[in-house]
Design a protein around this motif. Structure first.
Motif, PDB file in Angstrom:
ATOM      1  N   LEU A 139       0.850  -1.185   0.000  1.00 11.92           N
ATOM      2  CA  LEU A 139       0.000   0.000   0.000  1.00 11.92           C
ATOM      3  C   LEU A 139       0.889   1.240   0.000  1.00 11.92           C
ATOM      4  CD1 LEU A 139      -2.663  -1.092   2.641  1.00 11.92           C
ATOM      5  CD2 LEU A 139      -3.042  -0.791   0.194  1.00 11.92           C
ATOM      6  N   ASP A 140       0.425   2.284  -0.655  1.00 15.07           N
ATOM      7  CA  ASP A 140       1.187   3.526  -0.743  1.00 15.07           C
ATOM      8  C   ASP A 140       1.054   4.294   0.567  1.00 15.07           C
ATOM      9  OD1 ASP A 140       2.438   5.884  -1.332  1.00 15.07           O
ATOM     10  OD2 ASP A 140       1.176   6.391  -3.059  1.00 15.07           O
ATOM     11  N   ASN A 142       2.066   7.069   1.313  1.00 14.83           N
ATOM     12  CA  ASN A 142       1.860   8.507   1.118  1.00 14.83           C
ATOM     13  C   ASN A 142       0.503   8.842   0.510  1.00 14.83           C
ATOM     14  OD1 ASN A 142       4.517   9.192   2.032  1.00 14.83           O
ATOM     15  ND2 ASN A 142       5.314   8.499   0.052  1.00 14.83           N
ATOM     16  N   SER A 143      -0.307   7.819   0.235  1.00 12.87           N
ATOM     17  CA  SER A 143      -1.607   8.059  -0.381  1.00 12.87           C
ATOM     18  C   SER A 143      -2.564   8.728   0.608  1.00 12.87           C
ATOM     19  CB  SER A 143      -2.212   6.736  -0.858  1.00 12.87           C
ATOM     20  OG  SER A 143      -3.553   6.926  -1.286  1.00 12.87           O
ATOM     21  N   SER A 144      -3.306   9.694   0.112  1.00 15.42           N
ATOM     22  CA  SER A 144      -4.286  10.366   0.976  1.00 15.42           C
ATOM     23  C   SER A 144      -5.443   9.448   1.319  1.00 15.42           C
ATOM     24  CB  SER A 144      -4.822  11.627   0.274  1.00 15.42           C
ATOM     25  OG  SER A 144      -5.497  11.282  -0.935  1.00 15.42           O
ATOM     26  N   SER A 145      -5.613   8.346   0.563  1.00 13.74           N
ATOM     27  CA  SER A 145      -6.714   7.423   0.821  1.00 13.74           C
ATOM     28  C   SER A 145      -6.306   6.250   1.715  1.00 13.74           C
ATOM     29  CB  SER A 145      -7.279   6.876  -0.491  1.00 13.74           C
ATOM     30  OG  SER A 145      -6.324   6.075  -1.167  1.00 13.74           O
ATOM     31  N   LEU A 146      -5.037   6.243   2.186  1.00 12.63           N
ATOM     32  CA  LEU A 146      -4.593   5.156   3.059  1.00 12.63           C
ATOM     33  C   LEU A 146      -5.269   5.279   4.420  1.00 12.63           C
ATOM     34  CD1 LEU A 146      -2.745   2.719   3.615  1.00 12.63           C
ATOM     35  CD2 LEU A 146      -1.005   4.341   4.397  1.00 12.63           C
ATOM     36  N   THR A 213     -13.157   4.725   1.984  1.00 16.91           N
ATOM     37  CA  THR A 213     -12.825   3.635   1.070  1.00 16.91           C
ATOM     38  C   THR A 213     -13.847   2.519   1.243  1.00 16.91           C
ATOM     39  OG1 THR A 213     -11.316   2.612   2.677  1.00 16.91           O
ATOM     40  CG2 THR A 213     -10.359   4.137   1.078  1.00 16.91           C
ATOM     41  N   ASP A 240      -6.736   1.240   0.944  1.00 14.05           N
ATOM     42  CA  ASP A 240      -6.766   2.544   0.288  1.00 14.05           C
ATOM     43  C   ASP A 240      -7.740   2.490  -0.874  1.00 14.05           C
ATOM     44  OD1 ASP A 240      -5.468   1.164  -1.721  1.00 14.05           O
ATOM     45  OD2 ASP A 240      -3.527   2.136  -1.415  1.00 14.05           O
ATOM     46  N   SER A 242      -7.409   1.743  -3.858  1.00 17.52           N
ATOM     47  CA  SER A 242      -7.242   0.597  -4.759  1.00 17.52           C
ATOM     48  C   SER A 242      -8.053  -0.608  -4.294  1.00 17.52           C
ATOM     49  CB  SER A 242      -5.764   0.209  -4.848  1.00 17.52           C
ATOM     50  OG  SER A 242      -5.329  -0.425  -3.651  1.00 17.52           O
TER      51      SER A 242
END
Length: 272
Positions: A139-140, A142-146, A213, A240, A242
């Motif tokens: 998982l990223d 730095n993703s805002s959706s994490l 999410t 996230d 994804s």
């Protein structure tokens, strides 16, 4: 303890004084034929996959072991059910275990010594095969959706116990708004059951969510985590936009050392 000359014969040696937590972790990932063992100075990784939809990895830090010796990084595969069977040869008796590996083409040696009978021990040699590199899931950060939730293991286990056992799919919703955390099921007859948990609930240790999410997963894959969940003291749930689901199960030995089992589960479909 091995002598220095004996150490030089083996590329990898490790010892645990108590087998209980290690055995529980191995049993929790016995859902495929082969497991990949990767030993390095950072510790031991044992990975099992089923297709390209679910992956489970046990991570054991060197500090968890009573003895940990490695010459270069080592990777090989074994039949994971055979490993589990070897670990259970003395049933529920408390055992010490030592694992030894000489290198490519050599078997993995398992030495078991029950604590209640110093006159008894057993040795198993498990055939190894060349390793197939596991899939890389991540998982990223730095993703805002994490989104990340930490829960107590028994609480999450109780939630799944309340849900429809005949469900074909599970839907996970994590949101900064109510319902903050929701698990819903969709059964054969399209009947839905769900459990909602507010971020202020005593079940939640940490709740970090910036974006909503929603993703669905095959219930069969979620159920493959049951054995890990049943013995976990804490669980981290991450996902996230994804839809990739990451579950961390923390297990503690009797002396409070921590061992982790991580699952990655790919979504069944995207939900908008």
């Amino acid at each position: 303890m091995l002598t220095q000359s004996q150490y030089e014969e083996y590329k990898f040696v490790c010892r645990l004084d108590h087998i209980k937590t290690f055995y529980a972790a191995i049993k929790s990932i016995c859902f495929s034929d082969f497991g990949t063992l990767q030993a390095s100075e950072d510790g031991l990784l044992i990975t099992v996959e089923q297709g390209k939809s679910i992956q489970a990895t046990i991570f054991i830090a060197p500090a968890f072991f009573a003895e940990f010796h490695i010459q270069d990084s080592q990777s090989f595969s074994v039949k994971i059910n055979v490993l589990a069977e070897c670990l259970s040869l003395f049933g529920l008796a408390d055992c010490g275990i030592k694992m030894l590996y000489k290198g490519e083409g050599s078997p993995l040696l398992i030495l078991l010594e029950p604590h209640d009978d110093e006159q008894v021990s057993t040795e198993c040699a498990i055939k190894t095969t060349n390793v197939e590199e596991p899939m890389e899931y991540e998982l990223d950060a730095n993703s805002s959706s994490l989104n990340t939730i930490f829960m107590r293991g028994p609480d999450l286990s109780n939630i799944f116990h309340e849900l429809d056992k005949a469900a074909e799919e599970y839907e996970f919703t994590i949101s900064p708004l109510k319902p903050h955390f929701k698990i819903a099921t969709l059964g054969v007859m399209q009947a839905e059951s769900s459990v909602e948990v507010a971020k202020s609930s005593d079940m939640i240790i940490l709740f970090n969510c910036r974006e909503t999410t929603v993703a669905q997963y095959k219930s069969q894959q979620i159920r493959l985590t049951n054995k890990a969940l049943q013995v976990a003291t804490k669980v981290a749930i991450k996902t996230d936009a994804s839809g990739l689901l990451e579950l961390h199960f923390m297990m503690q030995s009797d002396d409070q050392e921590e061992m982790y089992v991580r699952f990655f589960i790919t979504p069944l479909l995207e939900v908008n």
